[in-house]
Design a protein around this motif. Structure first.
Motif, PDB file in Angstrom:
ATOM      1  N   THR A 165       0.835  -1.205   0.000  1.00 40.57           N
ATOM      2  CA  THR A 165       0.000   0.000   0.000  1.00 40.57           C
ATOM      3  C   THR A 165       0.867   1.251   0.000  1.00 40.57           C
ATOM      4  O   THR A 165       0.574   2.222  -0.708  1.00 40.57           O
ATOM      5  CB  THR A 165      -0.948  -0.006   1.210  1.00 40.57           C
ATOM      6  OG1 THR A 165      -1.693  -1.221   1.204  1.00 40.57           O
ATOM      7  CG2 THR A 165      -1.902   1.174   1.172  1.00 40.57           C
ATOM      8  N   GLY A 166       1.950   1.218   0.755  1.00 39.86           N
ATOM      9  CA  GLY A 166       2.862   2.355   0.782  1.00 39.86           C
ATOM     10  C   GLY A 166       3.523   2.603  -0.558  1.00 39.86           C
ATOM     11  O   GLY A 166       3.691   3.752  -0.983  1.00 39.86           O
ATOM     12  N   PHE A 167       3.895   1.534  -1.236  1.00 37.10           N
ATOM     13  CA  PHE A 167       4.500   1.636  -2.570  1.00 37.10           C
ATOM     14  C   PHE A 167       3.515   2.293  -3.539  1.00 37.10           C
ATOM     15  O   PHE A 167       3.862   3.235  -4.261  1.00 37.10           O
ATOM     16  CB  PHE A 167       4.898   0.242  -3.032  1.00 37.10           C
ATOM     17  CG  PHE A 167       5.730   0.166  -4.288  1.00 37.10           C
ATOM     18  CD1 PHE A 167       6.145   1.269  -4.998  1.00 37.10           C
ATOM     19  CD2 PHE A 167       6.115  -1.072  -4.764  1.00 37.10           C
ATOM     20  CE1 PHE A 167       6.913   1.168  -6.142  1.00 37.10           C
ATOM     21  CE2 PHE A 167       6.884  -1.199  -5.911  1.00 37.10           C
ATOM     22  CZ  PHE A 167       7.282  -0.075  -6.597  1.00 37.10           C
ATOM     23  N   ILE A 168       2.292   1.825  -3.528  1.00 39.23           N
ATOM     24  CA  ILE A 168       1.258   2.400  -4.397  1.00 39.23           C
ATOM     25  C   ILE A 168       1.005   3.855  -4.029  1.00 39.23           C
ATOM     26  O   ILE A 168       0.917   4.729  -4.905  1.00 39.23           O
ATOM     27  CB  ILE A 168      -0.033   1.561  -4.323  1.00 39.23           C
ATOM     28  CG1 ILE A 168       0.215   0.162  -4.896  1.00 39.23           C
ATOM     29  CG2 ILE A 168      -1.183   2.261  -5.047  1.00 39.23           C
ATOM     30  CD1 ILE A 168      -0.871  -0.850  -4.568  1.00 39.23           C
ATOM     31  N   ALA A 169       0.898   4.130  -2.739  1.00 40.13           N
ATOM     32  CA  ALA A 169       0.642   5.501  -2.278  1.00 40.13           C
ATOM     33  C   ALA A 169       1.792   6.428  -2.654  1.00 40.13           C
ATOM     34  O   ALA A 169       1.568   7.594  -3.020  1.00 40.13           O
ATOM     35  CB  ALA A 169       0.418   5.507  -0.770  1.00 40.13           C
ATOM     36  N   TRP A 170       3.024   5.933  -2.579  1.00 39.40           N
ATOM     37  CA  TRP A 170       4.184   6.754  -2.952  1.00 39.40           C
ATOM     38  C   TRP A 170       4.133   7.105  -4.435  1.00 39.40           C
ATOM     39  O   TRP A 170       4.359   8.256  -4.820  1.00 39.40           O
ATOM     40  CB  TRP A 170       5.478   6.031  -2.603  1.00 39.40           C
ATOM     41  CG  TRP A 170       6.691   6.832  -2.956  1.00 39.40           C
ATOM     42  CD1 TRP A 170       7.594   6.549  -3.923  1.00 39.40           C
ATOM     43  CD2 TRP A 170       7.107   8.069  -2.368  1.00 39.40           C
ATOM     44  NE1 TRP A 170       8.568   7.529  -3.971  1.00 39.40           N
ATOM     45  CE2 TRP A 170       8.284   8.473  -3.027  1.00 39.40           C
ATOM     46  CE3 TRP A 170       6.599   8.874  -1.350  1.00 39.40           C
ATOM     47  CZ2 TRP A 170       8.966   9.648  -2.704  1.00 39.40           C
ATOM     48  CZ3 TRP A 170       7.279  10.048  -1.024  1.00 39.40           C
ATOM     49  CH2 TRP A 170       8.440  10.422  -1.692  1.00 39.40           C
ATOM     50  N   ALA A 171       3.833   6.131  -5.275  1.00 37.00           N
ATOM     51  CA  ALA A 171       3.708   6.399  -6.717  1.00 37.00           C
ATOM     52  C   ALA A 171       2.601   7.417  -6.968  1.00 37.00           C
ATOM     53  O   ALA A 171       2.750   8.332  -7.789  1.00 37.00           O
ATOM     54  CB  ALA A 171       3.439   5.107  -7.480  1.00 37.00           C
ATOM     55  N   LEU A 172       1.497   7.275  -6.244  1.00 39.00           N
ATOM     56  CA  LEU A 172       0.385   8.219  -6.378  1.00 39.00           C
ATOM     57  C   LEU A 172       0.790   9.621  -5.921  1.00 39.00           C
ATOM     58  O   LEU A 172       0.469  10.612  -6.580  1.00 39.00           O
ATOM     59  CB  LEU A 172      -0.827   7.719  -5.590  1.00 39.00           C
ATOM     60  CG  LEU A 172      -2.065   8.612  -5.602  1.00 39.00           C
ATOM     61  CD1 LEU A 172      -2.595   8.795  -7.020  1.00 39.00           C
ATOM     62  CD2 LEU A 172      -3.131   8.022  -4.686  1.00 39.00           C
ATOM     63  N   LEU A 173       1.513   9.701  -4.817  1.00 34.99           N
ATOM     64  CA  LEU A 173       1.960  11.007  -4.317  1.00 34.99           C
ATOM     65  C   LEU A 173       2.851  11.708  -5.335  1.00 34.99           C
ATOM     66  O   LEU A 173       2.702  12.913  -5.576  1.00 34.99           O
ATOM     67  CB  LEU A 173       2.699  10.836  -2.992  1.00 34.99           C
ATOM     68  CG  LEU A 173       3.261  12.121  -2.388  1.00 34.99           C
ATOM     69  CD1 LEU A 173       2.135  13.036  -1.936  1.00 34.99           C
ATOM     70  CD2 LEU A 173       4.187  11.799  -1.233  1.00 34.99           C
ATOM     71  N   LEU A 174       3.776  10.972  -5.944  1.00 34.11           N
ATOM     72  CA  LEU A 174       4.632  11.567  -6.973  1.00 34.11           C
ATOM     73  C   LEU A 174       3.799  12.074  -8.154  1.00 34.11           C
ATOM     74  O   LEU A 174       4.055  13.159  -8.691  1.00 34.11           O
ATOM     75  CB  LEU A 174       5.681  10.564  -7.446  1.00 34.11           C
ATOM     76  CG  LEU A 174       6.741  10.157  -6.415  1.00 34.11           C
ATOM     77  CD1 LEU A 174       7.616   9.033  -6.970  1.00 34.11           C
ATOM     78  CD2 LEU A 174       7.590  11.341  -5.995  1.00 34.11           C
ATOM     79  N   LEU A 175       2.795  11.296  -8.541  1.00 40.35           N
ATOM     80  CA  LEU A 175       1.920  11.702  -9.636  1.00 40.35           C
ATOM     81  C   LEU A 175       1.114  12.950  -9.269  1.00 40.35           C
ATOM     82  O   LEU A 175       1.003  13.886 -10.065  1.00 40.35           O
ATOM     83  CB  LEU A 175       0.974  10.554 -10.008  1.00 40.35           C
ATOM     84  CG  LEU A 175      -0.013  10.826 -11.135  1.00 40.35           C
ATOM     85  CD1 LEU A 175       0.707  11.149 -12.442  1.00 40.35           C
ATOM     86  CD2 LEU A 175      -0.938   9.629 -11.311  1.00 40.35           C
ATOM     87  N   VAL A 176       0.575  12.976  -8.066  1.00 41.36           N
ATOM     88  CA  VAL A 176      -0.201  14.138  -7.618  1.00 41.36           C
ATOM     89  C   VAL A 176       0.687  15.379  -7.591  1.00 41.36           C
ATOM     90  O   VAL A 176       0.274  16.454  -8.057  1.00 41.36           O
ATOM     91  CB  VAL A 176      -0.847  13.867  -6.241  1.00 41.36           C
ATOM     92  CG1 VAL A 176      -1.394  15.146  -5.616  1.00 41.36           C
ATOM     93  CG2 VAL A 176      -1.954  12.820  -6.367  1.00 41.36           C
ATOM     94  N   LEU A 177       1.903  15.247  -7.080  1.00 45.80           N
ATOM     95  CA  LEU A 177       2.828  16.382  -7.058  1.00 45.80           C
ATOM     96  C   LEU A 177       3.097  16.892  -8.472  1.00 45.80           C
ATOM     97  O   LEU A 177       3.052  18.101  -8.731  1.00 45.80           O
ATOM     98  CB  LEU A 177       4.143  15.978  -6.386  1.00 45.80           C
ATOM     99  CG  LEU A 177       5.239  17.038  -6.369  1.00 45.80           C
ATOM    100  CD1 LEU A 177       4.779  18.294  -5.637  1.00 45.80           C
ATOM    101  CD2 LEU A 177       6.504  16.466  -5.745  1.00 45.80           C
ATOM    102  N   MET A 178       3.323  15.964  -9.389  1.00 45.96           N
ATOM    103  CA  MET A 178       3.582  16.359 -10.770  1.00 45.96           C
ATOM    104  C   MET A 178       2.374  17.095 -11.361  1.00 45.96           C
ATOM    105  O   MET A 178       2.523  18.123 -12.025  1.00 45.96           O
ATOM    106  CB  MET A 178       3.927  15.137 -11.631  1.00 45.96           C
ATOM    107  CG  MET A 178       4.302  15.495 -13.049  1.00 45.96           C
ATOM    108  SD  MET A 178       5.153  14.181 -13.972  1.00 45.96           S
ATOM    109  CE  MET A 178       4.387  12.693 -13.434  1.00 45.96           C
ATOM    110  N   GLU A 179       1.184  16.602 -11.081  1.00 46.08           N
ATOM    111  CA  GLU A 179      -0.004  17.231 -11.656  1.00 46.08           C
ATOM    112  C   GLU A 179      -0.327  18.572 -10.998  1.00 46.08           C
ATOM    113  O   GLU A 179      -0.849  19.472 -11.659  1.00 46.08           O
ATOM    114  CB  GLU A 179      -1.190  16.274 -11.584  1.00 46.08           C
ATOM    115  CG  GLU A 179      -1.001  15.032 -12.458  1.00 46.08           C
ATOM    116  CD  GLU A 179      -0.471  15.328 -13.851  1.00 46.08           C
ATOM    117  OE1 GLU A 179      -0.977  16.229 -14.548  1.00 46.08           O
ATOM    118  OE2 GLU A 179       0.488  14.649 -14.268  1.00 46.08           O
TER     119      GLU A 179
END
Length: 143
Positions: A10-24
């Motif tokens: 879950t942390g791995f998925i959340a980290w990828a999501l956080l990077l994507l949100v930051l980029m957007e």
């Protein structure tokens, strides 16, 4: 009861999501400020700042690794063999996040070496997990 493998996945998925949100968020600011048209982005952010390029690559690294490392964690969870993955699950996640943070900070030779070292630990953990899971789920043969 703590489930390190599930938390790491879950942390791995959340980290990828956080990077994507930051980029957007950053991309949205660029559009709203009129610095780039909404259709002016390329997937690797090559037409943006070096930080944005590193952010796109750090996110892509997570997405590329998710089927391999996340898949191993998922197999362990589904098959009830988390005893194989739990012991290194938090170390794996810490190395994944650290790798991304170093990637965001710099692409100097020293940073790339540190980043690769974090990835090498993840690869070693993945090989250990794969071998352990294969041994635990492999049919023992007749009899």
């Amino acid at each position: 009861m703590t489930h390190p493998s599930a938390i790491a996945l879950t942390g791995f998925i959340a980290w990828a999501l956080l990077l994507l949100v930051l980029m957007e968020i950053i991309r949205t600011q660029l559009v709203l400020r009129g610095k780039i048209p909404a259709n002016g982005f390329v997937p690797d952010n090559a037409n943006l700042s070096s930080f944005m390029q590193r952010l796109a690559r750090a996110h892509a690294n997570c997405v590329e690794g998710l089927p391999v490392f996340g898949g191993l964690l998922l197999v362990a969870i589904i098959t009830g063999h988390t005893s194989i993955t739990d012991s290194a699950a938090y170390l794996f996640l810490a190395c994944r996040v650290f790798q991304s943070l170093v990637h965001l900070a710099s692409v100097s030779a020293a940073a790339v070496t540190v980043r690769f070292s974090a990835f090498a630990v993840q690869m070693a953990i993945g090989v250990y997990w794969a071998a352990g899971l294969l041994a635990s789920v492999w049919p023992s043969g007749p009899g």
